[in-house]
Write a protein that holds these residues in place. Structure first.
Motif, PDB file in Angstrom:
ATOM      1  N   PRO A 179       0.891  -1.232   0.239  1.00 18.93           N
ATOM      2  CA  PRO A 179       0.074  -0.044   0.074  1.00 18.93           C
ATOM      3  C   PRO A 179       1.078   1.288   0.108  1.00 18.93           C
ATOM      4  O   PRO A 179       1.981   1.280   0.302  1.00 18.93           O
ATOM      5  N   ALA A 180       0.275   2.180  -0.500  1.00 16.61           N
ATOM      6  CA  ALA A 180       0.936   3.858  -0.531  1.00 16.61           C
ATOM      7  C   ALA A 180       0.930   3.988   0.903  1.00 16.61           C
ATOM      8  O   ALA A 180       2.035   4.850   1.382  1.00 16.61           O
ATOM      9  N   GLN A 181       0.166   3.837   1.800  1.00 13.84           N
ATOM     10  CA  GLN A 181      -0.108   4.090   3.437  1.00 13.84           C
ATOM     11  C   GLN A 181      -0.882   3.123   3.883  1.00 13.84           C
ATOM     12  O   GLN A 181      -1.705   2.313   3.665  1.00 13.84           O
ATOM     13  N   ARG A 182      -0.346   3.108   5.544  1.00 16.45           N
ATOM     14  CA  ARG A 182      -0.883   2.205   6.449  1.00 16.45           C
ATOM     15  C   ARG A 182      -1.301   3.123   7.398  1.00 16.45           C
ATOM     16  O   ARG A 182      -0.634   3.704   8.178  1.00 16.45           O
ATOM     17  N   VAL A 183      -2.657   3.103   7.885  1.00 16.63           N
ATOM     18  CA  VAL A 183      -3.182   3.961   9.038  1.00 16.63           C
ATOM     19  C   VAL A 183      -3.940   2.930   9.885  1.00 16.63           C
ATOM     20  O   VAL A 183      -4.751   2.238   9.637  1.00 16.63           O
ATOM     21  N   ARG A 184      -3.304   2.935  11.310  1.00 18.35           N
ATOM     22  CA  ARG A 184      -3.832   1.836  12.260  1.00 18.35           C
ATOM     23  C   ARG A 184      -4.931   2.962  12.929  1.00 18.35           C
ATOM     24  O   ARG A 184      -4.671   3.952  13.815  1.00 18.35           O
ATOM     25  N   SER A 185      -6.275   2.376  13.169  1.00 21.20           N
ATOM     26  CA  SER A 185      -7.561   3.307  13.652  1.00 21.20           C
ATOM     27  C   SER A 185      -7.400   2.680  15.188  1.00 21.20           C
ATOM     28  O   SER A 185      -7.788   3.893  16.054  1.00 21.20           O
ATOM     29  N   ASN A 186      -7.187   1.672  15.398  1.00 19.34           N
ATOM     30  CA  ASN A 186      -7.013   1.183  17.150  1.00 19.34           C
ATOM     31  C   ASN A 186      -6.198   0.075  16.941  1.00 19.34           C
ATOM     32  O   ASN A 186      -5.581  -0.456  16.135  1.00 19.34           O
ATOM     33  N   GLY A 187      -6.481  -0.733  18.238  1.00 19.61           N
ATOM     34  CA  GLY A 187      -5.545  -1.734  18.365  1.00 19.61           C
ATOM     35  C   GLY A 187      -5.621  -2.986  17.435  1.00 19.61           C
ATOM     36  O   GLY A 187      -4.761  -3.974  17.313  1.00 19.61           O
ATOM     37  N   HIS A 188      -6.935  -3.218  16.755  1.00 22.38           N
ATOM     38  CA  HIS A 188      -7.062  -4.231  16.039  1.00 22.38           C
ATOM     39  C   HIS A 188      -7.671  -3.919  14.640  1.00 22.38           C
ATOM     40  O   HIS A 188      -7.690  -4.732  13.888  1.00 22.38           O
ATOM     41  N   LEU A 189      -7.557  -2.746  14.384  1.00 18.78           N
ATOM     42  CA  LEU A 189      -7.836  -2.196  12.795  1.00 18.78           C
ATOM     43  C   LEU A 189      -7.086  -1.415  12.143  1.00 18.78           C
ATOM     44  O   LEU A 189      -6.572  -0.398  12.788  1.00 18.78           O
ATOM     45  N   GLU A 190      -6.491  -1.840  10.977  1.00 20.45           N
ATOM     46  CA  GLU A 190      -5.541  -1.056  10.211  1.00 20.45           C
ATOM     47  C   GLU A 190      -6.062  -1.093   8.870  1.00 20.45           C
ATOM     48  O   GLU A 190      -6.534  -1.993   8.288  1.00 20.45           O
ATOM     49  N   HIS A 191      -5.874   0.188   8.167  1.00 17.06           N
ATOM     50  CA  HIS A 191      -6.271   0.492   6.663  1.00 17.06           C
ATOM     51  C   HIS A 191      -5.162   0.302   5.878  1.00 17.06           C
ATOM     52  O   HIS A 191      -4.082   1.107   6.121  1.00 17.06           O
ATOM     53  N   PHE A 192      -5.154  -0.529   4.765  1.00 16.89           N
ATOM     54  CA  PHE A 192      -4.175  -0.334   3.931  1.00 16.89           C
ATOM     55  C   PHE A 192      -4.774   0.444   2.785  1.00 16.89           C
ATOM     56  O   PHE A 192      -5.891   0.084   2.055  1.00 16.89           O
ATOM     57  N   LEU A 193      -3.720   1.383   2.482  1.00 16.92           N
ATOM     58  CA  LEU A 193      -4.465   2.522   1.421  1.00 16.92           C
ATOM     59  C   LEU A 193      -3.770   2.536   0.160  1.00 16.92           C
ATOM     60  O   LEU A 193      -2.625   2.506  -0.013  1.00 16.92           O
ATOM     61  N   TYR A 194      -4.560   2.259  -0.955  1.00 15.60           N
ATOM     62  CA  TYR A 194      -4.141   2.390  -2.542  1.00 15.60           C
ATOM     63  C   TYR A 194      -4.723   3.398  -3.113  1.00 15.60           C
ATOM     64  O   TYR A 194      -5.768   2.958  -3.754  1.00 15.60           O
ATOM     65  N   PRO A 195      -4.166   4.546  -3.093  1.00 18.55           N
ATOM     66  CA  PRO A 195      -4.929   5.761  -3.927  1.00 18.55           C
ATOM     67  C   PRO A 195      -5.017   5.402  -5.342  1.00 18.55           C
ATOM     68  O   PRO A 195      -6.051   5.884  -6.101  1.00 18.55           O
ATOM     69  N   ASP A 196      -4.037   4.661  -5.771  1.00 12.33           N
ATOM     70  CA  ASP A 196      -3.831   4.472  -7.366  1.00 12.33           C
ATOM     71  C   ASP A 196      -5.434   3.610  -7.793  1.00 12.33           C
ATOM     72  O   ASP A 196      -5.676   3.448  -8.953  1.00 12.33           O
ATOM     73  N   LYS A 197      -5.694   2.807  -6.749  1.00  7.76           N
ATOM     74  CA  LYS A 197      -6.811   1.906  -6.904  1.00  7.76           C
ATOM     75  C   LYS A 197      -8.234   2.571  -6.609  1.00  7.76           C
ATOM     76  O   LYS A 197      -9.297   2.047  -6.603  1.00  7.76           O
ATOM     77  N   GLY A 198      -8.023   3.481  -5.591  1.00  8.97           N
ATOM     78  CA  GLY A 198      -9.324   4.161  -5.055  1.00  8.97           C
ATOM     79  C   GLY A 198      -9.614   3.003  -3.928  1.00  8.97           C
ATOM     80  O   GLY A 198     -10.613   3.224  -3.716  1.00  8.97           O
ATOM     81  N   LEU A 199      -8.654   2.559  -3.213  1.00 12.37           N
ATOM     82  CA  LEU A 199      -9.106   1.271  -2.240  1.00 12.37           C
ATOM     83  C   LEU A 199      -8.660   1.729  -0.877  1.00 12.37           C
ATOM     84  O   LEU A 199      -7.441   1.964  -0.837  1.00 12.37           O
ATOM     85  N   ASP A 200      -9.341   1.466  -0.005  1.00 10.86           N
ATOM     86  CA  ASP A 200      -9.104   1.612   1.409  1.00 10.86           C
ATOM     87  C   ASP A 200      -9.389   0.038   1.856  1.00 10.86           C
ATOM     88  O   ASP A 200     -10.715  -0.317   1.944  1.00 10.86           O
TER      89      ASP A 200
END
Length: 237
Positions: A179-200
């Motif tokens: 992913p272009a970026q990884r963002v953790r929301s809390n202890g068990h939830l992490e977002h893998f972000l792919y802007p070129d795909k428009g995908l979270d």
């Protein structure tokens, strides 16, 4: 709704009621059998003008042949339920709940969001044949037959897909790439972000995964609330 602009009451209900959870990763990446199946969740085609094609649908305001809810109904037929979903003090959103949705050889559930002006949404809610609570204070309005015909012309703006198979980090990186970026929301939830795909892609170690697609040109509307929430979260001790 306000936490993440796409996730609706229908998504929450689908996550809570999922009965098709299949353990193991063979569906997403641990099978050595090659496949030429199209419309897999990781197969996203970028289009000129910032749009995309994914799961058999075309997203993006400037994309020729942009999909409508009518296209969703034509593709998945009687598996589709169309309604307006609204939290208190919100106009609501027009959504199609698809259960089951087949994405190539991956099964799951999906919520397809479409755009209508707020005043049109409000009128449809007032003429709804039935309004019911979905859990908590979120309400679902079933459209009249005349309003349903109009709703099917509405352009699709986002797709939220809940796969039946469980994912893990290895499967995600194997199938979707880094992913272009990884963002953790809390202890068990992490977002893998792919802007070129428009995908979270939200990886939840305590629940179901959620793949949210928008046109790549509109990706910041998805990413910014995540970054804001992460910035305001209390720091770990």
């Amino acid at each position: 709704m306000k936490q993440i602009w796409i996730v609706s009451g229908l998504v929450v209900a689908a996550l809570g009621a999922s009965a098709l959870i299949v353990g193991g990763g063979m569906w997403f990446g641990h099978s050595d059998t090659p496949t030429t199946t199209q419309d897999m969740p990781w197969q996203v085609s970028a289009l000129p003008g910032g749009g995309s094609q994914v799961l058999g649908l075309t997203l993006g305001e400037a994309s020729p042949g942009r999909s409508t809810l009518g296209d969703v109904l034509q593709r998945w037929g009687d598996k589709v339920q169309v309604a307006i979903v609204a939290a208190p003090n919100e106009a609501g959103t027009l959504e199609a709940y698809v259960d089951p949705m087949q994405a190539g050889f991956i099964s799951g559930k999906a919520i397809v969001t479409a755009h209508l002006p707020p005043d049109v949404i409000q009128g449809m809610r007032e003429r709804a044949t039935k309004t019911e609570y979905m859990g908590g204070t979120t309400r679902k309005a079933t459209l009249s037959s005349a309003d349903l015909a109009e709703a099917l012309k509405a352009p699709v703006t986002a797709v939220s897909f809940i796969p039946a198979a469980n994912l893990d980090e290895d499967i995600i990186l194997s199938r979707f790439g880094q992913p272009a970026q990884r963002v953790r929301s809390n202890g068990h939830l992490e977002h893998f972000l792919y802007p070129d795909k428009g995908l979270d892609l939200a990886l939840d170690s305590e629940g179901k995964e959620l793949l949210q697609y928008v046109a790549p040109a509109e990706f910041e509307r998805l990413r910014q609330p995540l970054l804001a929430a992460a910035a305001s979260a209390p720091s770990a001790p």
